[in-house]
Scaffold this motif. Sequence first.
Motif, PDB file in Angstrom:
ATOM      1  N   VAL A 165       0.815  -1.214   0.000  1.00 43.87           N
ATOM      2  CA  VAL A 165       0.000   0.000   0.000  1.00 43.87           C
ATOM      3  C   VAL A 165       0.849   1.263   0.000  1.00 43.87           C
ATOM      4  O   VAL A 165       0.324   2.357   0.190  1.00 43.87           O
ATOM      5  N   ASN A 166       2.151   1.112  -0.211  1.00 47.35           N
ATOM      6  CA  ASN A 166       3.012   2.291  -0.284  1.00 47.35           C
ATOM      7  C   ASN A 166       3.884   2.193  -1.526  1.00 47.35           C
ATOM      8  O   ASN A 166       4.719   1.295  -1.653  1.00 47.35           O
ATOM      9  N   GLY A 167       3.675   3.118  -2.451  1.00 45.78           N
ATOM     10  CA  GLY A 167       4.359   3.068  -3.743  1.00 45.78           C
ATOM     11  C   GLY A 167       5.843   3.363  -3.651  1.00 45.78           C
ATOM     12  O   GLY A 167       6.657   2.769  -4.366  1.00 45.78           O
ATOM     13  N   THR A 168       6.233   4.266  -2.752  1.00 46.17           N
ATOM     14  CA  THR A 168       7.646   4.639  -2.627  1.00 46.17           C
ATOM     15  C   THR A 168       8.489   3.430  -2.231  1.00 46.17           C
ATOM     16  O   THR A 168       9.492   3.114  -2.879  1.00 46.17           O
ATOM     17  N   THR A 169       8.059   2.765  -1.157  1.00 48.59           N
ATOM     18  CA  THR A 169       8.851   1.619  -0.699  1.00 48.59           C
ATOM     19  C   THR A 169       8.775   0.475  -1.693  1.00 48.59           C
ATOM     20  O   THR A 169       9.747  -0.271  -1.854  1.00 48.59           O
ATOM     21  N   ASN A 170       7.646   0.334  -2.383  1.00 49.73           N
ATOM     22  CA  ASN A 170       7.580  -0.753  -3.355  1.00 49.73           C
ATOM     23  C   ASN A 170       8.494  -0.474  -4.539  1.00 49.73           C
ATOM     24  O   ASN A 170       9.104  -1.389  -5.091  1.00 49.73           O
ATOM     25  N   TYR A 171       8.609   0.805  -4.899  1.00 48.65           N
ATOM     26  CA  TYR A 171       9.549   1.149  -5.965  1.00 48.65           C
ATOM     27  C   TYR A 171      10.972   0.800  -5.539  1.00 48.65           C
ATOM     28  O   TYR A 171      11.733   0.172  -6.274  1.00 48.65           O
ATOM     29  N   ILE A 172      11.332   1.193  -4.311  1.00 43.24           N
ATOM     30  CA  ILE A 172      12.689   0.937  -3.815  1.00 43.24           C
ATOM     31  C   ILE A 172      12.965  -0.563  -3.745  1.00 43.24           C
ATOM     32  O   ILE A 172      14.002  -1.050  -4.221  1.00 43.24           O
ATOM     33  N   LEU A 173      12.051  -1.316  -3.186  1.00 38.09           N
ATOM     34  CA  LEU A 173      12.269  -2.760  -3.042  1.00 38.09           C
ATOM     35  C   LEU A 173      12.283  -3.447  -4.411  1.00 38.09           C
ATOM     36  O   LEU A 173      13.053  -4.395  -4.636  1.00 38.09           O
ATOM     37  N   SER A 174      11.437  -2.977  -5.356  1.00 38.57           N
ATOM     38  CA  SER A 174      11.446  -3.568  -6.696  1.00 38.57           C
ATOM     39  C   SER A 174      12.797  -3.341  -7.365  1.00 38.57           C
ATOM     40  O   SER A 174      13.355  -4.232  -8.013  1.00 38.57           O
ATOM     41  N   GLU A 175      13.340  -2.110  -7.191  1.00 38.76           N
ATOM     42  CA  GLU A 175      14.663  -1.787  -7.734  1.00 38.76           C
ATOM     43  C   GLU A 175      15.728  -2.696  -7.143  1.00 38.76           C
ATOM     44  O   GLU A 175      16.565  -3.244  -7.847  1.00 38.76           O
ATOM     45  N   MET A 176      15.697  -2.836  -5.825  1.00 36.25           N
ATOM     46  CA  MET A 176      16.688  -3.675  -5.151  1.00 36.25           C
ATOM     47  C   MET A 176      16.586  -5.103  -5.670  1.00 36.25           C
ATOM     48  O   MET A 176      17.599  -5.761  -5.912  1.00 36.25           O
ATOM     49  N   GLY A 177      15.348  -5.561  -5.872  1.00 42.79           N
ATOM     50  CA  GLY A 177      15.148  -6.932  -6.323  1.00 42.79           C
ATOM     51  C   GLY A 177      15.619  -7.148  -7.745  1.00 42.79           C
ATOM     52  O   GLY A 177      16.169  -8.199  -8.076  1.00 42.79           O
ATOM     53  N   SER A 178      15.404  -6.152  -8.617  1.00 44.29           N
ATOM     54  CA  SER A 178      15.716  -6.395 -10.027  1.00 44.29           C
ATOM     55  C   SER A 178      17.134  -5.996 -10.387  1.00 44.29           C
ATOM     56  O   SER A 178      17.716  -6.562 -11.308  1.00 44.29           O
ATOM     57  N   THR A 179      17.731  -5.050  -9.662  1.00 40.77           N
ATOM     58  CA  THR A 179      19.076  -4.597 -10.053  1.00 40.77           C
ATOM     59  C   THR A 179      20.163  -5.037  -9.091  1.00 40.77           C
ATOM     60  O   THR A 179      21.347  -4.885  -9.380  1.00 40.77           O
ATOM     61  N   GLY A 180      19.777  -5.532  -7.915  1.00 39.96           N
ATOM     62  CA  GLY A 180      20.791  -5.892  -6.927  1.00 39.96           C
ATOM     63  C   GLY A 180      21.326  -4.681  -6.167  1.00 39.96           C
ATOM     64  O   GLY A 180      22.287  -4.781  -5.415  1.00 39.96           O
ATOM     65  N   ALA A 181      20.687  -3.515  -6.387  1.00 39.54           N
ATOM     66  CA  ALA A 181      21.127  -2.297  -5.700  1.00 39.54           C
ATOM     67  C   ALA A 181      20.921  -2.443  -4.197  1.00 39.54           C
ATOM     68  O   ALA A 181      20.108  -3.243  -3.745  1.00 39.54           O
ATOM     69  N   ASP A 182      21.677  -1.650  -3.416  1.00 38.07           N
ATOM     70  CA  ASP A 182      21.398  -1.632  -1.987  1.00 38.07           C
ATOM     71  C   ASP A 182      20.360  -0.555  -1.689  1.00 38.07           C
ATOM     72  O   ASP A 182      19.956   0.193  -2.579  1.00 38.07           O
ATOM     73  N   TYR A 183      19.955  -0.476  -0.420  1.00 40.40           N
ATOM     74  CA  TYR A 183      18.864   0.429  -0.062  1.00 40.40           C
ATOM     75  C   TYR A 183      19.184   1.878  -0.417  1.00 40.40           C
ATOM     76  O   TYR A 183      18.371   2.580  -1.024  1.00 40.40           O
ATOM     77  N   GLY A 185      21.193   3.180  -2.607  1.00 38.68           N
ATOM     78  CA  GLY A 185      21.206   3.438  -4.045  1.00 38.68           C
ATOM     79  C   GLY A 185      19.802   3.479  -4.623  1.00 38.68           C
ATOM     80  O   GLY A 185      19.461   4.357  -5.418  1.00 38.68           O
ATOM     81  N   ALA A 186      18.968   2.535  -4.201  1.00 35.39           N
ATOM     82  CA  ALA A 186      17.603   2.487  -4.723  1.00 35.39           C
ATOM     83  C   ALA A 186      16.797   3.688  -4.235  1.00 35.39           C
ATOM     84  O   ALA A 186      15.986   4.246  -4.982  1.00 35.39           O
ATOM     85  N   LEU A 187      17.044   4.122  -2.984  1.00 39.38           N
ATOM     86  CA  LEU A 187      16.359   5.306  -2.471  1.00 39.38           C
ATOM     87  C   LEU A 187      16.752   6.541  -3.276  1.00 39.38           C
ATOM     88  O   LEU A 187      15.907   7.371  -3.623  1.00 39.38           O
ATOM     89  N   ALA A 188      18.047   6.640  -3.606  1.00 37.46           N
ATOM     90  CA  ALA A 188      18.513   7.787  -4.392  1.00 37.46           C
ATOM     91  C   ALA A 188      17.827   7.800  -5.760  1.00 37.46           C
ATOM     92  O   ALA A 188      17.394   8.853  -6.237  1.00 37.46           O
ATOM     93  N   ASP A 189      17.714   6.630  -6.384  1.00 40.13           N
ATOM     94  CA  ASP A 189      17.006   6.536  -7.678  1.00 40.13           C
ATOM     95  C   ASP A 189      15.559   6.983  -7.532  1.00 40.13           C
ATOM     96  O   ASP A 189      15.034   7.728  -8.364  1.00 40.13           O
ATOM     97  N   ALA A 190      14.909   6.491  -6.477  1.00 41.83           N
ATOM     98  CA  ALA A 190      13.495   6.825  -6.269  1.00 41.83           C
ATOM     99  C   ALA A 190      13.326   8.326  -6.074  1.00 41.83           C
ATOM    100  O   ALA A 190      12.387   8.935  -6.595  1.00 41.83           O
ATOM    101  N   SER A 191      14.258   8.945  -5.333  1.00 41.57           N
ATOM    102  CA  SER A 191      14.189  10.388  -5.106  1.00 41.57           C
ATOM    103  C   SER A 191      14.359  11.129  -6.421  1.00 41.57           C
ATOM    104  O   SER A 191      13.622  12.070  -6.722  1.00 41.57           O
ATOM    105  N   ALA A 192      15.340  10.697  -7.217  1.00 39.36           N
ATOM    106  CA  ALA A 192      15.619  11.375  -8.482  1.00 39.36           C
ATOM    107  C   ALA A 192      14.406  11.320  -9.402  1.00 39.36           C
ATOM    108  O   ALA A 192      14.143  12.247 -10.169  1.00 39.36           O
ATOM    109  N   LEU A 193      13.647  10.233  -9.334  1.00 38.10           N
ATOM    110  CA  LEU A 193      12.480  10.079 -10.208  1.00 38.10           C
ATOM    111  C   LEU A 193      11.198  10.644  -9.595  1.00 38.10           C
ATOM    112  O   LEU A 193      10.123  10.525 -10.166  1.00 38.10           O
TER     113      LEU A 193
END
Lengths: 446, 446
Positions: A165-183, A185-193
């Motif tokens: 029910v939270n899009g921000t965290t799901n975006y971050i976790l999806s990124e971590m899952g698909s790219t192998g990024a750490d938290y 890095g994925a948070l920085a991507d989410a912020s940039a977008l």
Amino acid sequence: MSAPVGTKTDKEIGVAVLGLGNVGSEVVRIIDDSAADLCARVGAPLVVRGIGVRRIADDRGVPTELLTDNIEGLVSREDVDIVVEVMGPVEPARKAILSALEQGKSVVTANKALMAVAAGEIASAAESANVDLYFEAAVAGAIPVIRPLTQSLAGDSVLRVAGIVNGTTNYILSEMGSTGADYAGALADASALGYAEADPTADVEGYDAAAKAAILASIAFHTRVTADDVYREGMTKVSAADFASARALGCTIKLLAICERLTDKTGQQSVSARVYPALVPLDHPLASVNGAFNAVVVEAEAAGRLMFYGQGAGGSPTASAVLGDLVMAARNRVSGGRGPRDSNYAKLPIAPIGVIPTRYYVNMNVADRPGVLAAVAAEFSQHEVSIAEVRQEGMVDEGGQRCGARIVVVTHQATDAALSETVAALSDLEVVQSINSVLRMEGTTE
Amino acid sequence: MSAPVGTKTDKEIGVAVLGLGNVGSEVVRIIDDSAADLCARVGAPLVVRGIGVRRIADDRGVPTELLTDNIEGLVSREDVDIVVEVMGPVEPARKAILSALEQGKSVVTANKALMAVAAGEIASAAESANVDLYFEAAVAGAIPVIRPLTQSLAGDSVLRVAGIVNGTTNYILSEMGSTGADYAGALADASALGYAEADPTADVEGYDAAAKAAILASIAFHTRVTADDVYREGMTKVSAADFASARALGCTIKLLAICERLTDKTGQQSVSARVYPALVPLDHPLASVNGAFNAVVVEAEAAGRLMFYGQGAGGSPTASAVLGDLVMAARNRVSGGRGPRDSNYAKLPIAPIGVIPTRYYVNMNVADRPGVLAAVAAEFSQHEVSIAEVRQEGMVDEGGQRCGARIVVVTHQATDAALSETVAALSDLEVVQSINSVLRMEGTTE
């Protein structure tokens, strides 16, 4: 605006919009752009009487004469029938909504924080005034969840609601899952977008999801659950290594809001509402909900498992949910009826997290020598936590030398209390160098 | 029954149940088992006054004194407030429902065939009597679809609804996709497991899905669409070879019900409702809806893409939907209000299938010699159908000898009319030995 401001016929439905952010702007735009359609659906024209804002300026994209910073004055206007509150946060929204209800206006709100702390007070005020109170937009944006739970499943018995029910965290976790990024890095991507706020605390620490869990639990189980009743763990400690381990176990990791009705041995019912990151098997419907999307799975006695999926945030999707509520409230004004009211007749106690049975994943570094696995297993056994699966792998340092081992344990269902004691005992073991992470596993019940 | 039969206080809500099959039995059982909960949610006890059946017997699992074969007498009883119709088919259900409405009873029905042919007549009768008419169970069983479309999206503009709304055919196609079985084999499996009727025509020829498409199109676009307006192709000709080709193209095959609002160059709107088997890309949300499950994807202007997923048939899930409607109708009886009414103000014309643009997959056997592919491609080009992808493979006979070639063409979007002409021209080509299949491809728009 398509209809003249300030005029009123017996047939117009006057609307006050509080807030002119992403959602409010979209709501005002759609009321204007779809005036003819909305009039046909309501049976009367919807007319925006005024828009409550903090700052009156002529660059807000709406006729300046509609703007007012006198919220109390706006909701009190005689020609306002329905108040749409999309300004947040808890205050001044609470005060404005209570005032509106007391004056016999119907209220539509998207304010999850408010509904998670003050639903009882607000619902009582709506009840006393015999007016509509709708809040579909407060949970999962455009995805119809509140209405299916309160109406479509009104004759069924809901057992469990589990959602992303939270899009921000799901975006971050999806990124971590698909790219192998750490938290980080994925948070920085989410912020940039633009998927994460400058201060992401409310999202990543699970406060936003907990507010929604409180609302979902309340309506699913006809009881009253507030944000403070929700057990909450954030997802900032989920690591790239956790994702690698999860993948090896056929799982991914999601931040879940879970609401459950529990029945103990004596037949006493209670309700559990909780938010935490959890391993989810890849074949579970929630596992493939990625990016900023939301989904809610409802399990009911007769209906079985239902899933609702869509965009859980953003100006347009949230405005869609607000407009749906507005049209329903307006129809009721025209027909003289009233929508379904709050029914918290069940008054269930909140189950403490300690008694909740779930499966666990424990990831630890241990000394690389014989007997370690046996010692670790013994601790689980002593606390009556049954092990479902163990993986042990050697670790090598930068020079390629063995430097210890990592053990991943997945348990069968155990209570939180039993597991907490197990973990405490494990960290006291001399052979355990560190407990890297403890996560729950949801979506399987073995 | 938990409440005495035949008694009436001012506070009871009297219910007549028409039909005692899988769904009716479940409805009656839940009203009894959940009496206290339902009473709390409605605000008054629900009491079954009688059950209309064709055959009165004492082995029906309900008190025999509740049974009656006098349907007209039952719906006319003064102490009946709400009639639940779960007997099908179109007649005698139509007559009973009209009679109930004329006598001021609210009606809940699960009868998709009836609502697909007579929604206008029935809705008018409900309107004249100013009573509720609910039919959530008529589409996709327990999955809330009608209510989200009529209420949650009441302020939005729906562009398209695409769904898997027939469990029998989805079971058969899922089997074919996962095991490589042909249609006959998968149908036999479905029959053995009780997923297919002895006469599966209504399912496999798409009549059931077409009825649901008519209902979905009507409510999504605020217009009137009947089953006869729905373009319909069954799925009995889908072959194991089609599945193999689909897989090579990154697709699976599903029987889809599609409802779409079209706007032509002059701004004139129309509605298309159609049912056919189609290739669906594996990454489309409908591709992973397998077995007897149903799912409906709704695309709306503001809400974006939403999906609703769950069990689309069966006694319990359908009863869940019926009970939800019953509780809502009962609440309205208690409060003196009325739920949302039919709004078919848009009165859109039906777009003929010939003008509908979709992508196509054409599978044909051709002579295995140079120039054949060029000749085939020329026919597409002459009819202005643009090719997106071509696959050609040699075929070998049982002795291992080359015996021709197979060409699979996937087009960009083209109108049905243009494609029909192309296919006719192709079959006249001397080098084309046979057109094996022509299927549409949905879920991509290139």
